[in-house]
Design a protein around this motif. Structure first.
Motif, PDB file in Angstrom:
ATOM      1  N   GLN A  31      28.711 -22.959  -8.457  1.00 15.69           N
ATOM      2  CA  GLN A  31      29.947 -24.200  -9.284  1.00 15.69           C
ATOM      3  C   GLN A  31      29.002 -24.551 -10.442  1.00 15.69           C
ATOM      4  OE1 GLN A  31      31.312 -26.503  -6.128  1.00 15.69           O
ATOM      5  NE2 GLN A  31      32.997 -25.499  -6.244  1.00 15.69           N
ATOM      6  N   ASP A  32      28.090 -24.703 -10.129  1.00 15.59           N
ATOM      7  CA  ASP A  32      27.658 -25.569 -11.678  1.00 15.59           C
ATOM      8  C   ASP A  32      27.250 -24.766 -12.318  1.00 15.59           C
ATOM      9  OD1 ASP A  32      26.757 -27.593 -10.010  1.00 15.59           O
ATOM     10  OD2 ASP A  32      24.313 -27.571  -9.756  1.00 15.59           O
ATOM     11  N   SER A  33      26.414 -22.830 -11.673  1.00 16.12           N
ATOM     12  CA  SER A  33      26.620 -22.070 -12.734  1.00 16.12           C
ATOM     13  C   SER A  33      28.172 -21.366 -13.977  1.00 16.12           C
ATOM     14  CB  SER A  33      25.949 -20.977 -11.892  1.00 16.12           C
ATOM     15  OG  SER A  33      25.996 -19.842 -12.464  1.00 16.12           O
ATOM     16  N   PHE A  34      28.960 -21.526 -12.915  1.00 18.74           N
ATOM     17  CA  PHE A  34      30.715 -21.561 -13.962  1.00 18.74           C
ATOM     18  C   PHE A  34      30.138 -22.499 -14.489  1.00 18.74           C
ATOM     19  CE2 PHE A  34      34.825 -22.480 -13.816  1.00 18.74           C
ATOM     20  CZ  PHE A  34      35.519 -21.244 -14.569  1.00 18.74           C
ATOM     21  N   GLY A  35      30.315 -23.982 -14.143  1.00 16.98           N
ATOM     22  CA  GLY A  35      30.632 -24.441 -15.360  1.00 16.98           C
ATOM     23  C   GLY A  35      29.806 -24.739 -16.584  1.00 16.98           C
ATOM     24  N   TYR A  36      28.603 -23.664 -16.624  1.00 24.74           N
ATOM     25  CA  TYR A  36      28.254 -23.451 -18.061  1.00 24.74           C
ATOM     26  C   TYR A  36      28.164 -21.715 -18.296  1.00 24.74           C
ATOM     27  CZ  TYR A  36      23.056 -23.280 -15.890  1.00 24.74           C
ATOM     28  OH  TYR A  36      23.030 -23.101 -14.671  1.00 24.74           O
TER      29      TYR A  36
END
Length: 184
Positions: free
Chosen positions: A126-131
């Motif tokens: 989810q963090d990776s998707f966020g940026y």
């Protein structure tokens, strides 16, 4: 009763059969990833050898897309088949029922650890998707979608580990079996 007849021949419950089908489906996706990896590298080699122009991003795609996909998605199927490497020196000295119970308990511990790992992998994805995480190469290769592959693979392994534990507890799976032809 002998050790060879002490496990159940009853069909598995529907939920276990579903978990097994999920593992098989993910293994088939892993097989497709292996084919895509080979095609990706083949195209890169042909480009280098004949066109003097390699396929951009091949190294990144191999490391960030294909290898994680083909390894992580095959784990659950490997667990279903009981093909993971096991050291059973201590278990082999125990009676079959005790070995099954111990394997089941350790399977539950592994399941709990895998659920925690899947949860952590989901947070990372989810963090990776966020940026919209990409590699720093030129051209940049998106890697955030494949972070979810890790979540899927580890979650499927957790399900299959729980199913394996159930099979040990209900005597549907013998403990510490040695396939025919292997050294003991």
């Amino acid at each position: 009763m002998s050790d060879t007849t002490e496990f159940s021949a009853d069909p598995d419950p529907a939920l276990l059969r579903l978990i097994d089908r999920i593992a098989l489906g993910l293994a088939l996706i892993a097989a497709v990833a292996l084919i895509l990896l080979a095609l990706n590298v083949f195209a890169d080699v042909i480009g280098r050898a004949f066109l003097k122009k390699p396929l951009p991003g091949t190294l990144e795609m191999t490391a960030q897309w294909w290898m994680p996909t083909l390894t992580l998605l095959a784990f659950a199927y490997t667990e279903k088949r009981q093909d993971h490497i096991k050291v059973t020196i201590l278990l082999d000295t125990l009676p079959l029922r005790m070995r099954q119970w111990i394997e089941g308990v350790f399977g539950l511990i592994a399941t709990a650890l895998l659920v925690g790992l899947a949860w952590h992998a989901l947070a990372e994805a989810q963090d990776s998707f966020g940026y919209m995480e990409t590699t720093s190469s030129l051209p940049p290769v998106a890697i955030w979608p494949f972070k979810y592959v890790a979540v899927l693979g580890v979650a499927a392994l957790a399900l299959q580990s729980a199913a394996t534990s159930y099979r040990y507890f209900t005597r549907r799976l013998p403990a510490a079996t040695v396939p025919e032809g292997e050294a003991v």
